[in-house]
Design a protein around this motif. Structure first.
Motif, PDB file in Angstrom:
ATOM      1  N   ALA A 163       0.845  -1.183   0.000  1.00  0.00           N
ATOM      2  CA  ALA A 163       0.000   0.000   0.000  1.00  0.00           C
ATOM      3  C   ALA A 163       0.891   1.248   0.000  1.00  0.00           C
ATOM      4  CB  ALA A 163      -0.938  -0.030   1.201  1.00  0.00           C
ATOM      5  N   ASP A 164       0.357   2.390   0.416  1.00  0.00           N
ATOM      6  CA  ASP A 164       1.146   3.623   0.370  1.00  0.00           C
ATOM      7  C   ASP A 164       1.182   4.336   1.723  1.00  0.00           C
ATOM      8  OD1 ASP A 164      -1.483   4.491   0.423  1.00  0.00           O
ATOM      9  OD2 ASP A 164      -1.198   6.056  -1.094  1.00  0.00           O
ATOM     10  N   ARG A 165       1.006   3.568   2.817  1.00  0.00           N
ATOM     11  CA  ARG A 165       1.066   4.180   4.139  1.00  0.00           C
ATOM     12  C   ARG A 165       2.520   4.363   4.561  1.00  0.00           C
ATOM     13  NH1 ARG A 165      -0.965   2.121  10.126  1.00  0.00           N
ATOM     14  NH2 ARG A 165      -0.478   4.072  11.171  1.00  0.00           N
ATOM     15  N   VAL A 166       2.842   5.569   5.030  1.00  0.00           N
ATOM     16  CA  VAL A 166       4.172   5.894   5.546  1.00  0.00           C
ATOM     17  C   VAL A 166       4.018   6.260   7.020  1.00  0.00           C
ATOM     18  CG1 VAL A 166       6.165   7.424   5.351  1.00  0.00           C
ATOM     19  CG2 VAL A 166       4.934   6.705   3.283  1.00  0.00           C
ATOM     20  N   ARG A 167       4.758   5.575   7.871  1.00  0.00           N
ATOM     21  CA  ARG A 167       4.634   5.761   9.324  1.00  0.00           C
ATOM     22  C   ARG A 167       5.790   6.608   9.852  1.00  0.00           C
ATOM     23  NH1 ARG A 167       2.429   3.260  13.896  1.00  0.00           N
ATOM     24  NH2 ARG A 167       3.771   3.258  15.741  1.00  0.00           N
ATOM     25  N   CYS A 168       5.459   7.613  10.652  1.00  0.00           N
ATOM     26  CA  CYS A 168       6.482   8.377  11.360  1.00  0.00           C
ATOM     27  C   CYS A 168       6.886   7.589  12.606  1.00  0.00           C
ATOM     28  CB  CYS A 168       5.955   9.753  11.741  1.00  0.00           C
ATOM     29  SG  CYS A 168       5.609  10.823  10.330  1.00  0.00           S
ATOM     30  N   VAL A 169       8.140   7.220  12.664  1.00  0.00           N
ATOM     31  CA  VAL A 169       8.649   6.348  13.724  1.00  0.00           C
ATOM     32  C   VAL A 169       9.211   7.186  14.864  1.00  0.00           C
ATOM     33  CG1 VAL A 169      10.390   4.606  14.266  1.00  0.00           C
ATOM     34  CG2 VAL A 169       9.120   4.477  12.103  1.00  0.00           C
ATOM     35  N   THR A 170       8.861   6.809  16.097  1.00  0.00           N
ATOM     36  CA  THR A 170       9.350   7.492  17.288  1.00  0.00           C
ATOM     37  C   THR A 170      10.133   6.520  18.160  1.00  0.00           C
ATOM     38  OG1 THR A 170       7.458   6.986  18.724  1.00  0.00           O
ATOM     39  CG2 THR A 170       7.229   8.861  17.213  1.00  0.00           C
ATOM     40  N   SER A 171      10.653   7.031  19.268  1.00  0.00           N
ATOM     41  CA  SER A 171      11.425   6.176  20.178  1.00  0.00           C
ATOM     42  C   SER A 171      10.563   5.081  20.786  1.00  0.00           C
ATOM     43  CB  SER A 171      12.069   7.023  21.277  1.00  0.00           C
ATOM     44  OG  SER A 171      11.083   7.757  21.978  1.00  0.00           O
TER      45      SER A 171
END
Length: 269
Positions: free
Chosen positions: A82-90
């Protein structure tokens, strides 16, 4: 520019010359330099392919050592084309190798130093991006569906909208994957590309005889990146076709799914 092979302690991977100069830890793995056996020989990085877990962990230890990143901080994608982009945190540290992945995302993005992002491929493209000015990195899995959906453009949009990047500062590397020479498809793939990009997709599609086409996913993703505002000279591309080079890479199509997986990793220093 083309991606270049690099070997560290017997482990061979590809790197972007521009990202190397920018001091970004990154690499696109091959299948050489690991400890797995049988169909997974030798640097399998898939945790869901029935390889022995201790072999996969050792393979990651070697990759992380070669790239200079910490294994216990790896964050994996959970790829669904798909085209979901996740902002990754600590809060996501260790998700994949040591902790369950509780999201679906074909793209990962972060501005946290020392947090390595991981995406996987075995014909599908992996694409790495970095903004050395705002200090942001992204890792993207782009199969043909993700290419048609514009996942690399979604990643650039997140870099600009969430972290304030200027697309003209972003560097990109399109990794090894099935190339136009071997990516023979039915009409659904070219139809998806032309539906998304119109006539701009046509230079990357050939054939049509007997209902079969050849599609250049690397060129289409480079086009997508330029449409998102990247400079043409800021996109490095691997010349390697995973289906043409079975001793160097796994190819899902060549092996009919009996394979390991390559990975692409990136982290800020």
């Amino acid at each position: 520019m083309e991606l270049l092979d690099k070997t560290v302690d017997g482990l061979t991977f590809q790197v972007s010359p521009q990202m190397e100069r920018a001091g970004i830890a990154h690499g696109f793995t091959t299948r050489t330099g690991g400890v797995s056996g049988d169909i997974f020989s030798s640097l399998n990085l898939a945790v869901n392919r029935e390889d022995r877990p201790e072999n996969v962990r050792e393979n990651y230890r070697r990759v992380c050592g070669a790239l200079g990143v910490e294994m216990d901080k790896l964050v994996f994608s959970c790829q669904v084309h798909a085209d979901r982009v996740r902002c990754v945190t600590s809060a996501d540290l260790g998700k994949g190798l040591d902790r369950p992945v509780d999201y679906e995302a074909d793209g990962l993005i972060t501005d946290i130093p020392g947090l390595p992002l991981v995406v996987f491929g075995a014909d599908c493209l992996t694409v790495l991006l970095c903004d050395p000015v705002r200090r942001v990195v992204a890792a993207v899995h782009a199969g043909w569906r993700g290419t048609a959906l514009g996942i690399v453009e979604r990643a650039v949009e997140q870099m600009t909208g969430h972290y304030g990047s200027d697309p003209a500062d972003i560097l990109a590397a399109v990794g090894p994957g099935i190339s136009k020479c071997c990516f023979e498809t039915d009409e659904d793939v070219p139809n998806a590309m032309t539906a998304a990009l119109g006539a701009a997709a046509l230079p990357f599609i050939t054939g049509g005889e007997g209902g079969k086409f050849h599609v250049d996913l690397k060129g289409l993703n480079a086009l997508r990146l330029e449409r998102a505002g990247l400079l043409a000279g800021h996109v490095d591309i691997s010349p390697d076709c995973t289906m043409c080079l079975p001793e160097k890479y796994w190819s899902h199509r060549r092996t009919q799914g009996r394979r390991g997986s390559q990975a692409a990793l990136i982290a800020l220093g």
